[in-house]
Structures are given as C-alpha cells and as structure tokens.
Motif scaffolding. Structure first.
Motif, short mmCIF file in Angstrom:
data_model
loop_
_atom_site.label_atom_id
_atom_site.label_comp_id
_atom_site.label_asym_id
_atom_site.label_seq_id
_atom_site.Cartn_x
_atom_site.Cartn_y
_atom_site.Cartn_z
N SER A 2 -35.63 2.02 -31.49
CA SER A 2 -35.72 2.71 -32.77
C SER A 2 -34.35 2.82 -33.44
O SER A 2 -34.26 2.86 -34.66
N ALA A 3 -33.27 2.86 -32.64
CA ALA A 3 -31.93 2.91 -33.22
C ALA A 3 -31.64 1.62 -33.99
O ALA A 3 -31.04 1.66 -35.07
N LEU A 4 -32.06 0.51 -33.43
CA LEU A 4 -31.85 -0.78 -34.10
C LEU A 4 -32.64 -0.84 -35.40
O LEU A 4 -32.12 -1.26 -36.44
N VAL A 5 -33.88 -0.42 -35.36
CA VAL A 5 -34.73 -0.42 -36.56
C VAL A 5 -34.12 0.49 -37.62
O VAL A 5 -34.10 0.16 -38.80
N ARG A 6 -33.61 1.64 -37.20
CA ARG A 6 -32.99 2.58 -38.13
C ARG A 6 -31.76 1.97 -38.78
O ARG A 6 -31.55 2.10 -39.99
N ARG A 7 -30.93 1.28 -37.98
CA ARG A 7 -29.74 0.64 -38.54
C ARG A 7 -30.10 -0.46 -39.53
O ARG A 7 -29.46 -0.62 -40.57
N ILE A 8 -31.13 -1.23 -39.22
CA ILE A 8 -31.57 -2.30 -40.12
C ILE A 8 -32.08 -1.71 -41.42
O ILE A 8 -31.73 -2.17 -42.51
N SER A 9 -32.91 -0.68 -41.33
CA SER A 9 -33.46 -0.09 -42.55
C SER A 9 -32.36 0.56 -43.39
O SER A 9 -32.40 0.49 -44.63
N THR A 10 -31.37 1.15 -42.75
CA THR A 10 -30.23 1.72 -43.49
C THR A 10 -29.47 0.61 -44.21
O THR A 10 -29.09 0.75 -45.37
N PHE A 11 -29.24 -0.49 -43.51
CA PHE A 11 -28.55 -1.62 -44.13
C PHE A 11 -29.33 -2.16 -45.33
O PHE A 11 -28.75 -2.44 -46.38
N LEU A 12 -30.64 -2.29 -45.18
CA LEU A 12 -31.45 -2.85 -46.27
C LEU A 12 -31.44 -1.95 -47.50
O LEU A 12 -31.64 -2.42 -48.61
N ARG A 13 -31.22 -0.67 -47.32
CA ARG A 13 -31.13 0.24 -48.47
C ARG A 13 -29.74 0.26 -49.09
O ARG A 13 -29.58 0.77 -50.19
N SER A 14 -28.74 -0.30 -48.41
CA SER A 14 -27.38 -0.31 -48.92
C SER A 14 -27.26 -1.36 -50.04
O SER A 14 -28.12 -2.24 -50.18
N PRO A 15 -26.21 -1.26 -50.86
CA PRO A 15 -26.02 -2.26 -51.94
C PRO A 15 -25.96 -3.70 -51.41
O PRO A 15 -26.56 -4.61 -51.99
N ARG A 16 -25.25 -3.92 -50.31
CA ARG A 16 -25.16 -5.28 -49.76
C ARG A 16 -26.52 -5.75 -49.25
O ARG A 16 -26.90 -6.91 -49.44
N GLY A 17 -27.27 -4.87 -48.63
CA GLY A 17 -28.61 -5.21 -48.17
C GLY A 17 -29.52 -5.56 -49.33
O GLY A 17 -30.30 -6.52 -49.25
N GLN A 18 -29.43 -4.81 -50.40
CA GLN A 18 -30.24 -5.09 -51.59
C GLN A 18 -29.88 -6.44 -52.18
O GLN A 18 -30.76 -7.18 -52.65
N GLN A 19 -28.60 -6.80 -52.16
CA GLN A 19 -28.19 -8.12 -52.65
C GLN A 19 -28.82 -9.22 -51.81
O GLN A 19 -29.30 -10.23 -52.35
N LEU A 20 -28.80 -9.05 -50.50
CA LEU A 20 -29.38 -10.07 -49.62
C LEU A 20 -30.88 -10.19 -49.81
O LEU A 20 -31.43 -11.30 -49.80
#
Length: 49
Positions: A2-20
C-alpha cells in the motif's frame, strides 16, 4: 504494497505526474501507437494459452 500504491498516486497528482499522464493520452490518441498496443496485446494473450 500500500505504501507503493500511495507513492504512485501521490506522484500522479503532482504537476510532473499530470504532465506524464497528458503525454500518454496524446501518444495513445495516435493510430500507429494504438496499432502497436493491439499487436502487443495479441502477442501477450497468445503466450498465455
């Protein structure tokens, strides 16, 4: 796990994640990339049998 999933979801909400994510959507809108993905899916599904 769940820590990995949480880190991924946090990244996807970040500006860089949104760009990707947006870049991925633009790339998948191209017909040649859709064809490549279909070919890959066909190859992978035929391996499972």
């Amino acid at each position: 796990m769940s820590a990995l999933v949480r880190r991924i979801s946090t990244f996807l909400r970040s500006p860089r994640g949104q760009q990707l994510v947006e870049r991925g959507r633009r790339e998948m809108a191209k017909p040649e990339n859709q064809a490549r993905l279909r070919q890959l899916a066909t190859r992978l599904s035929s391996r499972r049998r």
